[in-house]
Design an enzyme around this catalytic site. Structure first.
Site, short mmCIF file in Angstrom:
data_model
loop_
_atom_site.label_atom_id
_atom_site.label_comp_id
_atom_site.label_asym_id
_atom_site.label_seq_id
_atom_site.Cartn_x
_atom_site.Cartn_y
_atom_site.Cartn_z
N HIS A 10 12.61 41.44 14.00
CA HIS A 10 11.20 41.13 14.27
C HIS A 10 10.84 39.76 13.71
CE1 HIS A 10 11.38 45.63 14.03
NE2 HIS A 10 10.68 45.51 15.15
N ASP A 68 17.78 45.29 11.34
CA ASP A 68 17.39 46.04 12.53
C ASP A 68 17.84 45.36 13.81
OD1 ASP A 68 15.60 44.05 11.92
OD2 ASP A 68 13.85 45.36 11.77
N HIS A 82 6.22 40.92 7.43
CA HIS A 82 5.03 41.00 8.30
C HIS A 82 3.72 40.89 7.50
CE1 HIS A 82 7.40 41.95 11.77
NE2 HIS A 82 7.85 43.08 11.27
C1 X5A Z 1 10.03 45.14 8.60
C2 X5A Z 1 10.09 45.69 9.98
C3 X5A Z 1 8.96 46.60 11.90
C4 X5A Z 1 7.62 47.06 12.30
C5 X5A Z 1 7.67 47.69 13.68
C6 X5A Z 1 6.37 48.35 14.02
N1 X5A Z 1 8.97 46.07 10.56
N2 X5A Z 1 6.44 48.96 15.31
O1 X5A Z 1 11.19 45.78 10.54
ZN ZN Z 2 12.18 44.33 11.51
#
Ligand code: X5A
Ligand code: ZN
Length: 681
Positions: free
Chosen positions: A186, A277, A144
């Site tokens: 994500h 995740d 991110h």
């Molecule tokens: C790297 C990652 C997730 C951020 C989520 C914020 N970030 N709500 O999995």
């Molecule tokens: Zn993530």
């Protein structure tokens, strides 16, 4: 299989971990999903499984500013370098609070530099051939992080830094095309932006999008974001419409998007933004990929770039699924084959819609996308589940809706002759009765077909297409052993075990019970052979002599199931650790059997029940059974393989089955089995 010791040496897999990356933690100890326990849990698991001993442990070093600067701004580097210093003590909280999903403490700088440095080190050693592949167990994550902004738990964009390092600082290594596969749940907005106009990096991401409402939200993760200028076509987003996606969805995307593109792109190295995740049980992702799913996803990438793959940890917040998934990936790299497992469920209807949209959007850049997807998928899914937009979900922690996976239509008529499926080619050696060559050699031989348009590059090794096709075909499965007892047969369909079984079955993917049951007798000899099974312990199991004899009579309970279920039964009956391509038997095989009734086909080379016998038909539906090969019969006769009376528990199951048929009294049934045991083959 004969492989030289050379072939069998396990791969040189680099592994990188450093406790100092745990220094980054929330400043006042409040709990946070992205916490030091994540990488500790991974490391504990890997150690418990003996993985570090089988890997090459990498030196951990901090990244140099000059290298980081190829993707991040001076300002950003300065902030991350200084954020942990004394003079920032009073400002740290305030700065973090202005950022999106970021915390800082006194250890953040160190950890961020180590994470980036570790991914660089792993990547360099894979690129220069010191290692075959590598896993970097790092945090904080990176994908991110934008050029000038930390966000989403990410400080430096570790993977982007490593990619840029190869391209710009280590050109002599010849890594001119880099494929980044981002399977974190994500969208990796940072990575996408850093290479958005760069054709040397193909960024591929599959992520929850939920129509723009899932983190990081907005339109960056849309499938319309395909790159710009020189880089147009080199950015591929696969945006899930909702949570609950699992192995079947991810592998469908692999089959129909990622693998064909990777074939065309021909990367020199693959960097995986390996967040876990999307794993089952993750508190943020709401998806359900299993360790087996990750393992197969990884394995399917290993045929590219000479196997040069680097996994860099991104997200993943359920410590158990995280550790188990990383372990599965490590094992896959080391052993060159996926871990043992199987798939649950099938892709969502929305998954096919998403796949189609992505392919459509990119087909001018990737000609392979112009080939239509197999019709069965589209028709089956469109008819059953009319397109509905706007399944909404707004945040990470949403309670998921009950979503129904897509199912193929159930046809009631089953004229096998009418179903020509371009799935496989029978490889029949004339005159070599009973010892037929394996049905398929999928890698080298494209399937011949009357309708070449339907054979796309991916049809041949499509993991799921065959299921939807074969779920429309019914067969009678003829059982003559313990499967005659319905509760035992149901173990193979629904999963589980019954009295006397030591181990549960995993069941078929389609758990629908048999549609019909009937009884008959066949002119084949029943006998018991082999001496041990995991399910029943010591004792023989039932076989039918594949060669018929008018003087022989065996009782059979026939179950009407789908050809898909028959394949799942076949897989379970022929327990093997080998990874084989499915289906093992398809409509073409049945066609062949029906036309050549006296023949049998061998489905899994070497399996105990690999031999498929056609025993005529009932209600226009073919009756199939599975037994040993003819060459095994010869070995039973010569004593090379043991004949053996069945285990008591096995015999009891068989007996119960026989009695359910109500053709035999209990004395007759016992006599029938005694006779089968006593008589010579
Ligand atoms: C790297 C990652 C997730 C951020 C989520 C914020 N970030 N709500 O999995
Ligand atoms: Zn993530």
């Amino acid at each position: 299989m004969n492989s030289s010791p050379e072939d069998r040496r396990s791969a040189r897999v680099g592994l990188a971990y450093d406790e100092r990356m745990c220094l980054h933690a929330t400043p006042d100890g409040e709990s946070h999903p992205e916490n030091p326990e994540r990488i500790r849990a991974i490391w504990r698991k890997l150690e418990a499984e003996g993985i570090p001993d089988r890997c090459i442990l990498l030196k951990i070093k901090e990244a140099e500013d000059a290298i980081i600067a190829s993707v991040h701004t001076r300002n950003h580097i300065k902030l991350i370098r200084n954020i942990s210093s004394k003079k920032f003590d009073s400002r740290r909280l305030r700065i973090a609070s202005k950022l999106n999903s970021i915390y800082f403490n006194e250890g953040s700088s160190k950890a961020a530099y180590l994470a980036a440095g570790t991914v660089i080190e792993a990547t360099e050693n894979v690129a220069n051939g010191n290692l075959d592949s590598a896993i970097a167990v790092v945090r904080p994550p990176g994908h991110h992080a934008e050029a000038d902004e930390a966000m989403g738990f990410c400080l430096f964009n570790n993977v982007a830094i490593a990619a840029s390092y190869l391209l710009n600082e280590r050109a002599e290594l010849g890594m001119r095309r880099i494929l980044i596969v981002d399977w974190d749940v994500h969208h990796g907005n940072g990575t996408q932006n850093m290479f958005y106009s760069d054709p040397r990096v193909l960024y591929f991401s599959v992520h929850r999008f939920d129509f723009g409402s899932f983190y990081p939200a907005g339109s960056d993760g849309s499938h319309c974001m395909i790159g710009e200028d020189q880089g147009v076509g080199y950015n591929i987003n696969v945006p899930w419409e909702h949570g609950q996606c699992g192995d079947a969805d991810y592998l469908a995307v692999w089959d129909h998007i990622l693998i064909p593109v990777a074939e065309a792109y021909n990367p020199d190295i693959i960097l995986i933004s390996a967040g876990f995740d999307a794993a089952m049980g993750d508190p943020l992702g709401g998806c359900c990929v299993t360790p087996y799913g990750y393992s197969v996803m990884l394995k399917r990438l290993m045929k590219f770039a000479d196997g040069k793959i680097v996994l860099a940890l991104e997200g993943g917040y359920n410590l158990n699924s995280l550790a188990n998934s990383v372990f599965a990936c490590a094992k896959t790299l080391l052993e060159g084959s996926p871990i043992v497992g199987n798939f649950e469920g099938r892709p969502f209807e929305s998954t096919w819609r998403v796949i189609n949209e992505v392919r459509n959007e990119l087909k001018t850049y990737w000609p392979v996308f112009s080939i239509d997807l197999p019709k069965e998928i589209l028709i089956a899914n469109a008819e059953r589940y009319p397109i509905q937009a706007g399944i909404n979900s707004s945040s990470d922690s949403d309670v998921e809706k009950d979503l129904e996976p897509s199912n193929a239509i159930n046809f009631s008529s089953n004229n096998v002759g009418d179903l020509i499926l371009p799935l496989s080619k029978l490889n029949v050696d004339d005159g070599d009765f009973g010892e037929l060559s394996p049905l398929r050699s999928q890698q080298n031989q494209p399937a011949p077909t009357e309708n070449p348009k339907e054979v796309t590059t991916e049809t041949c090794n499509d993991l799921f297409h065959w299921r939807s096709s074969l779920s429309k075909v019914d067969v009678w499965y003829g059982s003559y052993g313990s499967n005659m007892w319905k509760p035992r047969l149901l173990c193979y369909i629904e999963g589980g075990k019954v009295e006397g079984m030591r181990k549960p079955c995993r069941g078929a993917m389609d758990k629908t019970p048999p549609k019909d049951i009937s009884w008959k007798s066949v002119p084949h000899r029943l006998f018991f052979a082999r001496s041990y099974t995991d399910t029943w312990g010591h004792g023989g199991v039932a076989f039918l002599n594949p060669q018929s004899n008018i003087n022989d009579k065996s009782y059979m309970c026939i179950y009407r199931i789908t050809l898909e279920q028959f394949n799942d039964l076949l897989i379970q009956e022929n327990v093997t650790t080998e990874h084989f391509e499915s289906p093992l038997v398809d409509s073409r095989d049945i066609e062949f059997l029906v036309k050549n009734s006296f023949m049998s086909v061998e489905s899994i080379k070497g399996g105990w029940y690999s031999n498929i016998l056609y025993l005529g038909e009932q209600d226009g539906i073919p009756i199939l059974t599975m037994t040993c090969s003819i060459s095994d019969v010869e070995k039973f006769k010569s004593g090379e393989l043991p004949v053996c009376a069945p285990a008591k528990a096995y015999e009891n199951a068989l007996l119960k089955g026989l009695l359910e048929g109500k053709e035999l009294s209990s004395e007759e049934a016992i006599g029938y089995l005694k006779d089968a045991v006593a008589r010579n083959l």
